[in-house]
Enzyme design. Structure first.
Site, mmCIF file in Angstrom:
data_model
loop_
_atom_site.group_PDB
_atom_site.id
_atom_site.type_symbol
_atom_site.label_atom_id
_atom_site.label_comp_id
_atom_site.label_asym_id
_atom_site.label_seq_id
_atom_site.Cartn_x
_atom_site.Cartn_y
_atom_site.Cartn_z
ATOM 1 N N THR A 108 -48.379 -7.900 8.823
ATOM 2 C CA THR A 108 -46.990 -8.016 9.679
ATOM 3 C C THR A 108 -45.901 -7.275 8.477
ATOM 4 O OG1 THR A 108 -47.299 -9.501 11.233
ATOM 5 C CG2 THR A 108 -45.133 -9.191 10.725
ATOM 6 N N HIS A 155 -1.899 -4.479 -17.186
ATOM 7 C CA HIS A 155 -1.569 -5.814 -16.839
ATOM 8 C C HIS A 155 -0.568 -5.947 -15.869
ATOM 9 C CE1 HIS A 155 -4.022 -7.236 -20.342
ATOM 10 N NE2 HIS A 155 -3.491 -6.514 -20.765
ATOM 11 N N SER A 278 3.935 -3.060 11.812
ATOM 12 C CA SER A 278 4.104 -4.559 12.200
ATOM 13 C C SER A 278 4.632 -4.572 13.666
ATOM 14 C CB SER A 278 5.233 -4.926 11.265
ATOM 15 O OG SER A 278 5.806 -6.070 11.696
ATOM 16 N N SER A 279 4.391 -5.696 14.212
ATOM 17 C CA SER A 279 4.903 -6.023 15.655
ATOM 18 C C SER A 279 6.166 -6.353 15.873
ATOM 19 C CB SER A 279 3.815 -7.066 16.361
ATOM 20 O OG SER A 279 4.060 -8.213 15.743
ATOM 21 N N LYS A 284 7.906 -0.768 8.931
ATOM 22 C CA LYS A 284 6.822 -1.013 8.113
ATOM 23 C C LYS A 284 5.716 0.258 8.316
ATOM 24 C CE LYS A 284 5.800 -4.195 6.006
ATOM 25 N NZ LYS A 284 5.038 -5.221 6.634
ATOM 26 N N ARG A 285 5.383 0.792 6.959
ATOM 27 C CA ARG A 285 4.342 1.789 6.957
ATOM 28 C C ARG A 285 3.156 1.264 5.846
ATOM 29 N NH1 ARG A 285 6.372 7.764 7.526
ATOM 30 N NH2 ARG A 285 4.914 8.078 6.013
ATOM 31 N N ASN A 286 1.989 0.480 6.551
ATOM 32 C CA ASN A 286 1.187 -0.273 5.900
ATOM 33 C C ASN A 286 0.397 0.616 5.632
ATOM 34 O OD1 ASN A 286 2.887 -2.619 6.275
ATOM 35 N ND2 ASN A 286 1.708 -3.468 7.911
#
Length: 457
Positions: A108, A155, A278-279, A284-286
């Site tokens: 098998t 950093h 966003s709702s 917003k431009r995510n």
């Protein structure tokens, strides 16, 4: 509701692609098992081990669409075995006694391991095509923006000027190395399994090795030197290399995500009207594609401990590790393919905000060029002394405000050592990118030369 996102009608395209879902579908899995059984019958018929007529009948009926998957699943549940129900189904499908000759000398795990390798080969083909596209895109970005000056950061803080071409070139070279890793890995991973019950091929006597070699030639797979029933290092290497590939894609995605932050605004993943961030906040431009790729990279990385753990096996067969692999191999291939194809889209349509890159060069009022000032002062004093002086001046500018130029002109330890013209020259970020352009040229040349293109392909 789906138990896992890859199976979700709503979310599956975020975590997989149609191609990899098809490669690891139940129907394709059964077909790959049948492909192995058919190839085995073919070579054994040719060698006279089983009747040629039986071999031809087995090949003609080795089609997954002829198998009732629901009935197969019911038999798998009843027998607690994956392949015996398939063999019984094939016996019923084959005319005469041909079904008695299927699976001759195999076990098998031979069928399942080799079937999995065939699926992995198909998945690697998909992933490599996407990675080659990412490589071409990043090489093109490097060439196009060879001399576009931007802030280099270490950093999380502004460090020294670089070029965007230099940044893209580091991406391209890392992808090239990953393509090289994939190519080298194929030789060790795309190896078939046909060893019999405990790996000795005892059921086939002195014909075992000849059947094994002919079988894998038929399937286009490598032939192992010895069984790998309980040697799972190849699967561990597969997981590790794909996790590295996904990690690189995640790193690039995270860089775009970071440089798309409003306060920086130097890059943006592809945007089209209708894409909603966003709702509740219409402005917003995510970067959802990049966020998803970072998540996919983390998922891919999570499979590596499972794969390494599976190296520790017991005796000549160990189903416990096989069950683990059955869970993560398809998941790993799916998420890596999704990450590669999403980043092919992102890097091929990336928005580069040159104006913001230029603006951000001056955010710290000259502090970005502190190294250039220190090195110039080192011509007339020791380097450590120059560092102490410039450090003191920079910290004062950072805390109190003002510009580095004014602070240098008004500092008693600096006056008389460098002129205002010297300071203006030192504080020009466009004149302090070192050999960035040379490094870009090297990466572009390697990525576009016939030899380099062949290596990346």
């Amino acid at each position: 509701m789906s138990a896992y996102v890859i199976d979700s009608e709503l979310f599956r395209d975020q975590f997989s692609t149609e191609a990899t879902r098809n490669i690891f579908s139940d129907r394709t899995t059964v077909q790959r098992w049948l492909d192995v059984e058919a190839a085995l019958a073919k070579v054994q018929g040719r060698m006279g081990i089983i009747p040629q007529a039986a071999a031809e009948e087995i090949q003609s009926k080795a089609k997954a669409e002829l198998i009732d998957l629901a009935a197969l699943k019911a038999e798998m549940d009843r027998t607690a075995h994956p392949i015996v129900p398939l063999l019984r189904a094939m016996k019923q499908l084959c005319a005469g006694d041909a079904g008695e000759y299927i699976h001759w000398g195999a076990t098998t795990q031979d069928i399942m391991d080799t079937g999995t390798v065939l699926q992995v080969r198909d998945a690697l083909d998909e992933i490599e095509v996407a990675l080659r596209t990412v490589h071409r895109n990043t090489v093109a970005l490097a060439a196009q923006h060879r001399d576009l000056i931007m802030v280099g950061r270490s950093h999380g803080q502004q460090a020294l000027p670089i070029t965007f071409g230099f940044k893209a070139a580091t991406w391209a070279e890392e992808i090239r190395r990953n393509l090289e890793r994939l190519s080298q890995m194929r030789q060790r991973v795309l190896v078939g399994q046909f060893s019999g019950a405990v790996g000795t091929l005892a059921a086939l006597g002195d014909q075992g090795v000849a059947v094994q070699e002919a079988l894998f030639k038929e399937l286009g797979l490598g032939c192992p030197v010895i069984t790998w029933h309980v040697s799972r290092d190849g699967i561990a290497e597969l997981a590790s290399v794909l996790a590295i590939c996904a990690g690189t894609l995640g790193k690039i995605a995270h860089e775009v995500y970071s440089l798309q932050k409003t306060e920086i605004g130097e890059l943006e993943e592809p945007f089209a009207p209708g894409k909603v961030g966003s709702s509740t906040m219409p402005h917003k431009r995510n970067p959802p594609a990049c966020e998803t790729v970072v998540a996919l990279a983390r998922i891919a990385r999570s499979t590596v401990p499972l794969a390494i753990e599976a190296i520790v096996t017991e005796h000549e067969r160990d189903k416990m590790v096989l069950q683990t692999e059955r869970e993560f191999i398809s998941r790993l291939c799916c998420v890596t393919d999704a990450a590669a194809k999403k980043m092919a889209f992102v890097t091929g349509n990336l928005s580069v905000r040159a104006n913001n890159m230029e603006k951000n060069l001056y955010v710290q009022n000259g502090l970005l060029l502190s190294e250039a000032v220190m090195m110039k002062l080192s011509d007339t004093m020791g380097r450590q002394e120059a560092h102490e002086i410039v450090y003191r001046i920079c910290m004062d500018v950072f805390e109190r405000g003002g510009t580095l130029k004014d602070a240098l002109l008004n500092d008693a330890q600096v006056q008389g050592r460098i002129t205002e013209a010297d300071i203006d020259a030192m504080l020009d970020p466009h004149a302090y990118t070192g050999q960035a352009g040379v490094f870009v040229d090297r990466v572009v040349a390697a990525g576009t030369s016939p030899a380099g293109a062949a290596a990346a392909a």
